[in-house]
Write an enzyme that holds these catalytic residues in place. Structure first.
Site, short mmCIF file in Angstrom:
data_model
loop_
_atom_site.label_atom_id
_atom_site.label_comp_id
_atom_site.label_asym_id
_atom_site.label_seq_id
_atom_site.Cartn_x
_atom_site.Cartn_y
_atom_site.Cartn_z
N ASP A 303 0.87 -1.19 0.00
CA ASP A 303 0.00 0.00 0.00
C ASP A 303 0.90 1.23 0.00
O ASP A 303 1.84 1.32 0.81
CB ASP A 303 -0.91 0.01 1.22
N GLU A 346 -4.47 2.38 -4.62
CA GLU A 346 -3.04 2.51 -4.52
C GLU A 346 -2.38 1.26 -3.95
O GLU A 346 -1.23 1.31 -3.48
CB GLU A 346 -2.67 3.72 -3.64
#
Length: 432
Positions: A303, A346
Site C-alpha cells: 500500500d 493505490e
C-alpha cells in the site's frame, strides 16, 4: 505393343479380312460353277454309255424279256458297259418292258447315298422298253471336296503371303507417315503452334490430308483452350491473392483485437500490470499447485503511504503517473520471479511462487528501498510503501493467506508506515 503397332495391326487385319471375304465369295462362285460343270460332265458320260448299252441291247438276240430265260446279269453280254457305268457313279440299271422287269446292274445298298433316277425309253423290234438308271452324286462330291481343299490351301497360302507383304509395307508406310508427324509434334510450341505438314510422299492421299487437317484443328483448338485456361488461371490466382491478402489483413486485425481484448481483460489500463481479476485466477492456480507439489508460495501486499495527499496536492494526473512508475519499479525488481498486479486503488500485490518467506522479505525490503529513493517529475513528491509479507502454510487455504498478508500490511501502516511486516503464522512453519 505400341500405339503405332496396334494401329498397323488393325489396318492390316481389316485389309486382309476384306481380301479373304472377297476371295471366299469368288472361290465359292467358282466352286459352284465347277460343281455344275462336273454334274453336267457326269450326265454326258452316263448318257453316252447308256446309249451304247441300248445299242447293245438292240443288237443282242433278246427280242422279248418275257419269252426268254436268258439272265442278263449272268450272260456277261453287257459286262464292259456296266463296268463303265459303275465307275461313272451308276449304282443300278433296270430294263423294263410291258410285262417284265429285269436288273442289268444292281449295286444299290443301305450305305449308298441318295440316288437320282434317269429314264431312257427306247424300242426293240416294235417292242417298247425303258431303261432306268439310278445315279449317285458321290463321285461328283468327291471331285468337289478335292477342289475345295485345293482352293482352301491356295487361299491360305495367298493370305499368308499377302499378310506378310501388307504388314511390311503398311508398317513401313505408316512408320514414315507417323514419324514425320511425331517429329513435328515434338518440336511444336503449344503457345504458338505451327501447322502440321506431315510427310510429302503421303500428301497425295486424300485420307492423309484429312488426318493432317483434323490434327491441325485439334492442335489449334487445344492451343486456344490452353490460352483461355491460362487466362482463367491468372484471373483465379489474382482473385485468390486478393482474397488471401484480405484474409491476412482481417486475420492480423483479429489477432490485434484479440491481443487488445486479452490486455483489456487481464491488464490494468493505467499501470499495465495484471488486474485484480487476472490476479485472483493466477493466485488460485498457484495455491493449488503449491499444495499439490508441496512447494513454497509467498505473497506481498503493498500500500502506497499517504497517496491521497499526492492526489490532493498535485492532482490526479500526477497521482496516476506515480502509480504507473511504482508498477514499473515493482516489475523491474521482481522480473520473472513473481507476478505483479494492481490490487486496487493505490494497493499492489506480488505473488512469489517457489520463494520462501526469508527471500520474500528480502524482495519486499528491496522494493521499499527502491520506491523510497525513486524520483518523480516534481522533486516535492516523495512516496513510500507499507508491505505485508506471508507464506502459505501446510493445509492453509488461499483465503487465509490473503487475510494474514492483508493484516500484516495494515500493521505496517498503523505502526509508522514505510516498513515491511512479516506474518509467519501461528507455528511459523510453511510448505517446503
Amino acid at each position: 505393343m505400341t500405339k503405332c503397332a496396334r494401329f498397323t495391326h488393325f489396318v492390316v487385319c481389316n485389309i486382309l479380312g476384306c481380301y479373304v471375304t472377297i476371295s471366299v465369295i469368288v472361290y465359292g462362285a467358282l466352286l459352284f460353277a465347277y460343281h455344275a460343270e462336273v454334274q453336267e460332265k457326269q450326265k454326258r458320260q452316263v448318257d453316252n454309255t447308256i446309249y451304247l448299252l441300248i445299242q447293245q441291247i438292240k443288237d443282242s438276240s433278246v427280242t422279248s424279256l418275257g419269252s426268254t430265260d436268258l439272265s442278263l446279269d449272268d450272260s456277261g453280254l453287257f459286262f464292259g458297259v456296266c463296268h463303265q457305268l459303275d465307275r461313272e457313279g451308276v449304282k443300278g440299271i433296270f430294263l423294263q418292258s410291258a410285262d417284265h422287269y429285269t436288273p442289268i446292274l444292281d449295286h444299290i445298298n443301305k450305305e449308298t447315298s441318295a440316288l437320282e433316277t434317269w429314264v431312257y425309253p427306247f424300242s426293240v423290234r416294235n417292242q417298247s422298253m425303258r431303261l432306268s438308271a439310278y445315279v449317285s452324286n458321290d463321285k461328283v462330291w468327291r471331285v468337289f471336296i478335292h477342289r475345295l481343299l485345293w482352293y482352301m490351301g491356295l487361299l491360305a497360302i495367298q493370305t499368308a503371303i499377302i499378310y506378310l507383304l501388307l504388314y511390311y509395307f503398311v508398317v513401313r508406310g505408316l512408320g514414315m507417315a507417323v514419324s514425320g508427324i511425331q517429329q513435328e509434334l515434338s518440336q511444336m510450341n503449344l503457345d504458338d503452334p505451327k501447322r502440321l505438314y506431315g510427310n510429302a510422299k503421303f500428301l497425295r492421299f486424300l485420307e492423309y490430308q484429312w488426318i493432317l487437317n483434323g490434327m491441325n484443328k485439334i492442335i489449334h483448338g487445344l492451343a486456344a483452350s490452353r490460352r483461355e485456361l491460362s487466362e482463367l488461371n491468372s484471373q483465379l490466382e489474382e482473385k485468390v491473392a486478393q482474397k488471401t491478402q484480405s484474409l491476412e489483413e482481417k486475420n492480423m486485425t483479429l489477432v490485434q483485437l484479440n491481443k487488445k481484448l486479452y490486455t483489456l481483460a487481464n491488464t490494468d489500463s493505467l499501470t499495465q500490470v495484471y488486474n485484480r481479476t487476472r490476479f485472483d485466477l493466477l493466485f488460485r492456480e498457484h495455491v493449488a499447485m503449491a499444495e499439490y507439489k508441496e512447494t513454497y508460495l509467498s505473497l506481498l501486499l503493498i500500500d502506497l503511504d499517504n497517496f491521497k495527499r499526492v492526489n490532493d496536492q498535485f492532482g490526479h494526473q500526477v497521482g496516476d503517473h506515480v502509480l504507473y512508475v511504482t508498477a514499473k519499479l515493482l516489475e523491474s525488481v521482481v522480473m520473472n520471479d513473481g507476478i505483479v498486479a494492481r490490487w486496487g486503488g493505490e494497493e499492489f500485490a506480488v505473488l512469489l511462487p517457489h520463494i520462501a518467506i526469508d527471500q520474500a522479505q528480502h524482495i519486499a525490503e528491496t522494493l521499499r528501498q527502491h520506491l523510497e529513493e525513486a524520483s518523480f517529475d516534481d522533486p516535492a513528491i516523495h512516496i513510500t510503501m507499507s508491505v505485508g509479507v506471508s507464506q502459505l502454510l501446510l493445509g492453509e487455504s488461499g483465503m487465509s493467506l490473503l487475510k494474514r498478508t492483508d493484516a500484516a500490511m495494515y500493521q505496517a501502516k498503523n505502526t509508522g508506515r514505510n516498513q515491511v511486516i512479516v506474518d509467519t503464522g501461528p507455528d511459523e512453519k510453511g510448505i517446503s
